[in-house]
Motif scaffolding. Structure first.
Motif, mmCIF file in Angstrom:
data_model
loop_
_atom_site.group_PDB
_atom_site.id
_atom_site.type_symbol
_atom_site.label_atom_id
_atom_site.label_comp_id
_atom_site.label_asym_id
_atom_site.label_seq_id
_atom_site.Cartn_x
_atom_site.Cartn_y
_atom_site.Cartn_z
ATOM 1 N N THR A 48 10.821 -3.298 2.102
ATOM 2 C CA THR A 48 10.078 -3.666 0.890
ATOM 3 C C THR A 48 8.734 -4.281 1.249
ATOM 4 N N ARG A 49 8.707 -5.176 2.213
ATOM 5 C CA ARG A 49 7.468 -5.812 2.621
ATOM 6 C C ARG A 49 6.478 -4.787 3.183
ATOM 7 N N GLN A 50 6.953 -3.843 3.961
ATOM 8 C CA GLN A 50 6.076 -2.809 4.513
ATOM 9 C C GLN A 50 5.495 -1.922 3.416
ATOM 10 N N ILE A 51 6.291 -1.657 2.386
ATOM 11 C CA ILE A 51 5.792 -0.871 1.256
ATOM 12 C C ILE A 51 4.713 -1.658 0.518
ATOM 13 N N GLU A 52 4.944 -2.952 0.334
ATOM 14 C CA GLU A 52 3.940 -3.805 -0.302
ATOM 15 C C GLU A 52 2.636 -3.792 0.497
ATOM 16 N N ASN A 53 2.745 -3.866 1.810
ATOM 17 C CA ASN A 53 1.558 -3.838 2.663
ATOM 18 C C ASN A 53 0.859 -2.489 2.593
ATOM 19 N N LEU A 54 1.650 -1.416 2.498
ATOM 20 C CA LEU A 54 1.087 -0.071 2.430
ATOM 21 C C LEU A 54 0.204 0.088 1.198
ATOM 22 N N PHE A 55 0.605 -0.547 0.098
ATOM 23 C CA PHE A 55 -0.150 -0.445 -1.150
ATOM 24 C C PHE A 55 -0.935 -1.722 -1.441
ATOM 25 N N ALA A 56 -1.344 -2.408 -0.391
ATOM 26 C CA ALA A 56 -2.056 -3.688 -0.550
ATOM 27 C C ALA A 56 -3.367 -3.540 -1.309
ATOM 28 N N SER A 57 -4.001 -2.379 -1.230
ATOM 29 C CA SER A 57 -5.280 -2.179 -1.918
ATOM 30 C C SER A 57 -5.102 -1.833 -3.394
ATOM 31 N N PHE A 58 -3.855 -1.653 -3.842
ATOM 32 C CA PHE A 58 -3.581 -1.403 -5.253
ATOM 33 C C PHE A 58 -3.448 -2.753 -5.972
ATOM 34 N N THR A 59 -3.472 -2.729 -7.299
ATOM 35 C CA THR A 59 -3.486 -3.986 -8.049
ATOM 36 C C THR A 59 -2.097 -4.524 -8.366
ATOM 37 N N ALA A 60 -1.092 -3.655 -8.468
ATOM 38 C CA ALA A 60 0.248 -4.123 -8.839
ATOM 39 C C ALA A 60 1.282 -3.080 -8.439
ATOM 40 N N TYR A 61 2.511 -3.519 -8.292
ATOM 41 C CA TYR A 61 3.608 -2.594 -8.008
ATOM 42 C C TYR A 61 4.904 -3.160 -8.571
ATOM 43 N N LYS A 62 5.819 -2.263 -8.891
ATOM 44 C CA LYS A 62 7.112 -2.655 -9.441
ATOM 45 C C LYS A 62 8.203 -1.842 -8.756
ATOM 46 N N PHE A 63 9.196 -2.524 -8.218
ATOM 47 C CA PHE A 63 10.296 -1.854 -7.542
ATOM 48 C C PHE A 63 11.468 -1.656 -8.507
ATOM 49 N N PHE A 64 12.195 -0.573 -8.271
ATOM 50 C CA PHE A 64 13.387 -0.279 -9.053
ATOM 51 C C PHE A 64 14.572 -0.110 -8.113
ATOM 52 N N LEU A 65 15.681 -0.761 -8.456
ATOM 53 C CA LEU A 65 16.891 -0.622 -7.670
ATOM 54 C C LEU A 65 17.566 0.695 -8.008
ATOM 55 N N ALA A 66 18.154 1.332 -7.015
ATOM 56 C CA ALA A 66 18.855 2.591 -7.217
ATOM 57 C C ALA A 66 20.203 2.534 -6.511
ATOM 58 N N LYS A 67 21.148 3.328 -6.988
ATOM 59 C CA LYS A 67 22.478 3.325 -6.410
ATOM 60 C C LYS A 67 22.561 4.178 -5.150
ATOM 61 N N ASP A 68 21.591 5.065 -4.967
ATOM 62 C CA ASP A 68 21.618 5.915 -3.779
ATOM 63 C C ASP A 68 20.743 5.298 -2.691
ATOM 64 N N ASN A 69 20.309 6.103 -1.747
ATOM 65 C CA ASN A 69 19.548 5.586 -0.607
ATOM 66 C C ASN A 69 18.041 5.657 -0.795
ATOM 67 N N LEU A 70 17.592 5.746 -2.041
ATOM 68 C CA LEU A 70 16.158 5.797 -2.314
ATOM 69 C C LEU A 70 15.716 4.544 -3.062
ATOM 70 N N ARG A 71 14.674 3.894 -2.567
ATOM 71 C CA ARG A 71 14.037 2.777 -3.257
ATOM 72 C C ARG A 71 12.836 3.329 -4.003
ATOM 73 N N GLU A 72 12.712 3.026 -5.292
ATOM 74 C CA GLU A 72 11.602 3.533 -6.085
ATOM 75 C C GLU A 72 10.559 2.448 -6.273
ATOM 76 N N VAL A 73 9.293 2.865 -6.311
ATOM 77 C CA VAL A 73 8.212 1.927 -6.613
ATOM 78 C C VAL A 73 7.183 2.612 -7.503
ATOM 79 N N LEU A 74 6.771 1.903 -8.541
ATOM 80 C CA LEU A 74 5.719 2.376 -9.435
ATOM 81 C C LEU A 74 4.517 1.481 -9.213
ATOM 82 N N VAL A 75 3.427 2.077 -8.730
ATOM 83 C CA VAL A 75 2.253 1.322 -8.276
ATOM 84 C C VAL A 75 1.086 1.567 -9.239
ATOM 85 N N THR A 76 0.297 0.528 -9.463
ATOM 86 C CA THR A 76 -0.889 0.623 -10.311
ATOM 87 C C THR A 76 -2.153 0.485 -9.455
ATOM 88 N N ARG A 77 -3.056 1.413 -9.619
ATOM 89 C CA ARG A 77 -4.308 1.404 -8.846
ATOM 90 C C ARG A 77 -5.175 0.221 -9.258
#
Length: 209
Positions: free
Chosen positions: A180-209
């Motif tokens: 999660t922290r690495q994903i946050e760093n990856l999108f550090a130049s974006f203004t906001a992000y929101k994570f969604f929990l999932a039951k499978d092995n995929l973490r979702e993130v919706l990022v705002t430019r």
């Protein structure tokens, strides 16, 4: 039973085409609401061309541009042979120019899916930086990130409900698994992000430019 279970596996063997398997997506559910509230958006969709996605997006009054990076990144033409390098180097600059150059286009929505996980690690940062540069202020990006070294590279097809259809799209191995922290760093130049929990092995993130 695996993702492509008995019924889907039989259909794939019969037709030679990977079956589509529905997957709940909270990120897509939220993004779909926004797409229905607006018109004339430009959408960048990562993955092989999907007639389903093209028809779905255009029916909502938006335009769509498709780009596939995983097949292209595996092409040996991007390997630079030089005595200056102990190991062959990757021609990142020209790769980005050829695959992520859109002229004057700016995109309001980017469907990144799980592309990052299957890119060579040295491409992840430059690709996300380029994507950021071609997004309009306030634009939205939906990304999927595996949390375990499992799964198969898939094409994602849009649906009218709270699900997307996954379809195996190649025999590529996972290259990059981010916390999660690495994903946050990856999108550090974006203004906001929101994570969604999932039951499978995929973490979702919706990022705002």
């Amino acid at each position: 039973m695996g993702l492509f279970g008995t019924k889907e596996a039989k259909e794939q063997r019969r037709t030679g085409i990977a079956a589509k398997v529905p997957r709940h997506s909270s990120g897509w559910t939220q993004l779909l609401k926004e797409l229905k509230q607006q018109e004339g958006l430009r959408i960048l969709d990562f993955g092989a061309t999907s007639s389903t996605n093209i028809n779905f997006v255009t029916s909502l009054g938006h335009s769509i541009y498709t780009v596939g990076l995983i097949d292209e990144a595996a092409d040996p033409k991007w390997t630079l042979q030089s005595q200056l390098f102990e190991q062959p180097a990757f021609d990142t600059e020209n790769f980005l120019k050829e695959n992520l150059e859109f002229g004057e286009r700016n995109f309001d929505v980017v469907l990144l899916w799980d592309t990052v996980a299957y890119l060579p690690s040295h491409l992840v940062g430059p690709v996300v930086e380029r994507i950021c540069s071609v997004m309009a202020p306030g634009g939205r990006l939906l990304g999927f990130f595996p949390v375990k070294p499992e799964g198969e590279f898939s094409r994602f097809h849009l649906r009218e409900d709270d699900q997307v259809d996954m379809q195996k799209a190649g025999s590529y191995s996972l290259q990059t698994i981010l916390t999660t922290r690495q994903i946050e760093n990856l999108f550090a130049s974006f203004t906001a992000y929101k994570f969604f929990l999932a039951k499978d092995n995929l973490r979702e993130v919706l990022v705002t430019r």
